[in-house]
Write a protein that holds these residues in place. Sequence first.
Motif, short mmCIF file in Angstrom:
data_model
loop_
_atom_site.label_atom_id
_atom_site.label_comp_id
_atom_site.label_asym_id
_atom_site.label_seq_id
_atom_site.Cartn_x
_atom_site.Cartn_y
_atom_site.Cartn_z
N MET A 1 1.21 -0.68 0.45
CA MET A 1 -0.12 -0.33 0.14
C MET A 1 1.18 1.05 -0.15
O MET A 1 1.95 1.13 0.54
CB MET A 1 -1.38 0.00 1.43
N SER A 2 0.68 1.96 -1.22
CA SER A 2 1.01 3.53 -0.94
C SER A 2 0.84 4.50 0.25
O SER A 2 0.26 4.12 1.12
CB SER A 2 0.91 4.42 -2.13
N GLN A 3 1.70 5.47 0.59
CA GLN A 3 1.91 6.31 2.23
C GLN A 3 0.85 6.71 1.98
O GLN A 3 0.12 7.44 1.16
CB GLN A 3 3.37 7.28 1.94
N PRO A 4 -0.08 7.37 2.88
CA PRO A 4 -1.06 8.05 2.81
C PRO A 4 -0.46 9.70 2.58
O PRO A 4 0.05 10.06 2.75
CB PRO A 4 -1.88 8.45 3.92
N SER A 5 -1.88 9.55 1.79
CA SER A 5 -1.93 11.63 1.11
C SER A 5 -2.11 11.85 2.61
O SER A 5 -1.82 13.18 3.24
CB SER A 5 -2.90 11.67 0.39
N VAL A 6 -2.82 11.49 3.45
CA VAL A 6 -3.84 11.93 4.09
C VAL A 6 -3.67 10.44 5.83
O VAL A 6 -4.51 9.60 5.36
CB VAL A 6 -4.78 12.09 4.52
N GLU A 7 -2.89 11.40 6.63
CA GLU A 7 -3.02 10.67 7.40
C GLU A 7 -2.67 11.15 8.91
O GLU A 7 -2.40 11.85 9.64
CB GLU A 7 -1.62 10.04 8.16
N ILE A 8 -4.54 10.62 9.36
CA ILE A 8 -4.94 11.40 11.22
C ILE A 8 -4.92 10.26 12.12
O ILE A 8 -5.32 8.81 11.92
CB ILE A 8 -5.96 12.20 10.91
N VAL A 9 -4.22 10.47 13.34
CA VAL A 9 -4.34 9.55 14.14
C VAL A 9 -4.51 10.03 15.96
O VAL A 9 -3.20 10.85 15.72
CB VAL A 9 -2.78 8.69 14.54
N ASP A 10 -5.42 10.17 16.84
CA ASP A 10 -6.09 9.91 17.92
C ASP A 10 -5.87 11.76 17.75
O ASP A 10 -5.74 11.85 18.77
CB ASP A 10 -5.19 9.41 18.89
N LEU A 11 -6.18 12.61 16.48
CA LEU A 11 -6.48 13.56 17.12
C LEU A 11 -7.40 14.38 17.79
O LEU A 11 -8.34 13.95 17.63
CB LEU A 11 -6.69 14.17 15.60
N HIS A 12 -7.22 15.10 18.92
CA HIS A 12 -8.06 16.20 19.63
C HIS A 12 -8.38 17.47 19.52
O HIS A 12 -6.40 17.86 19.01
CB HIS A 12 -7.46 15.75 21.02
N TYR A 13 -9.17 18.05 19.20
CA TYR A 13 -8.87 19.69 19.03
C TYR A 13 -10.15 19.88 20.03
O TYR A 13 -11.06 19.79 20.36
CB TYR A 13 -8.99 20.17 18.50
N ALA A 14 -9.38 21.34 21.45
CA ALA A 14 -11.15 22.18 21.90
C ALA A 14 -10.44 23.38 21.68
O ALA A 14 -9.23 23.54 21.35
CB ALA A 14 -11.03 21.65 22.95
N TYR A 15 -11.35 24.74 21.47
CA TYR A 15 -11.59 25.30 20.83
C TYR A 15 -11.34 26.16 22.32
O TYR A 15 -11.74 25.83 23.45
CB TYR A 15 -12.85 26.22 20.41
N PRO A 16 -11.39 27.87 22.49
CA PRO A 16 -9.95 28.45 23.58
C PRO A 16 -11.49 28.02 24.78
O PRO A 16 -11.02 28.04 25.47
CB PRO A 16 -10.02 30.31 23.04
N ASP A 17 -12.95 28.24 24.23
CA ASP A 17 -13.46 28.41 24.98
C ASP A 17 -14.20 26.69 26.11
O ASP A 17 -14.66 27.13 27.12
CB ASP A 17 -15.17 28.81 24.55
N GLY A 18 -13.18 25.79 25.69
CA GLY A 18 -13.18 24.24 26.01
C GLY A 18 -13.89 23.53 24.72
O GLY A 18 -14.08 22.17 26.12
N HIS A 19 -15.10 23.60 24.17
CA HIS A 19 -15.72 23.41 23.22
C HIS A 19 -14.95 22.18 22.84
O HIS A 19 -13.96 22.54 21.87
CB HIS A 19 -16.67 24.46 22.79
N SER A 20 -15.18 21.04 23.16
CA SER A 20 -14.41 20.20 21.99
C SER A 20 -14.95 20.06 21.05
O SER A 20 -15.66 19.22 20.71
CB SER A 20 -14.15 18.36 23.22
N ALA A 21 -14.06 20.14 19.65
CA ALA A 21 -14.46 20.11 18.54
C ALA A 21 -14.30 18.58 18.02
O ALA A 21 -14.58 18.26 17.10
CB ALA A 21 -14.12 21.56 17.73
N LEU A 22 -13.04 18.38 18.01
CA LEU A 22 -12.55 17.00 17.46
C LEU A 22 -12.03 16.30 18.61
O LEU A 22 -11.38 16.47 19.49
CB LEU A 22 -11.21 17.57 16.48
N SER A 23 -12.28 14.72 18.53
CA SER A 23 -12.36 14.10 19.50
C SER A 23 -11.63 12.58 19.15
O SER A 23 -12.69 11.65 19.26
CB SER A 23 -13.07 13.73 20.82
#
Length: 238
Positions: A1-23
């Motif tokens: 299998m070729s190298q992924p163009s996009v590789e996302i592993v266990d990505l987390h992001y919360a906005y400054p107000d604390g709201h979790s947008a990605l988990s």
Amino acid sequence: MSQPSVEIVDLHYAYPDGHSALSAVHLHLHPGEKVALVGPNGAGKSTLLLHLNGILSHQTGELRICGLDVNAKNLGRVRALVGLVFQSPDDQLFSPTVFDDVAFGPIYQGLKPAQVDERVHAALSQVHMEEYARRVSHHLSVGEKKRIALATVLAMQPEVLALDEPSAGLDPRARRTLIHLLSEMPQTMLVATHDLPMVRELFTRTVVMDQGRVVADGPTAQILRDAALLEAHGLEMP
């Protein structure tokens, strides 16, 4: 299998107000894959797209584009690899003419004038807008603006296209033109959309997001015939 163009592993992001947008987002796209990203408003689709070229920066997890870590050191290279097209073309078009809008990226890359001209001509040809180079972007229709916005990122010769609601606000003819253009593009593509008929026609793989998580990922035909799955995540069968 070729190298992924996009590789996302266990990505987390919360906005400054604390709201979790990605988990705990996990997602891999291989070269040439066209993948639909669907889910209700607030699911995290747009937030995820903004991570692909570093407009937003993940707090934990791993994100790589064509094997390159998305971080401050690599930001310039990553943004050349990922063409991000916003939902509203007016967020992307700000120059006096169409030519100037499409030329902005190549000029920023430091290309010579002859190379810039070549990039602009090629990008406008790809979206069938060659004759619009001297037009004023803000005088165009919504469909025309969306094609020019797409040309602005194609001029950077990206490996990955990330599009946010590309068919929103289009009349049937403009929507059909857009679907045809996207079907011709060779780039790896991640498209956030509510347009499930377009998903069924254009994408072989669909990812469902809800509350910042990937809740389903599979063949489009399988996802779109699962009425219970769609209903549970605010979607309707096309």
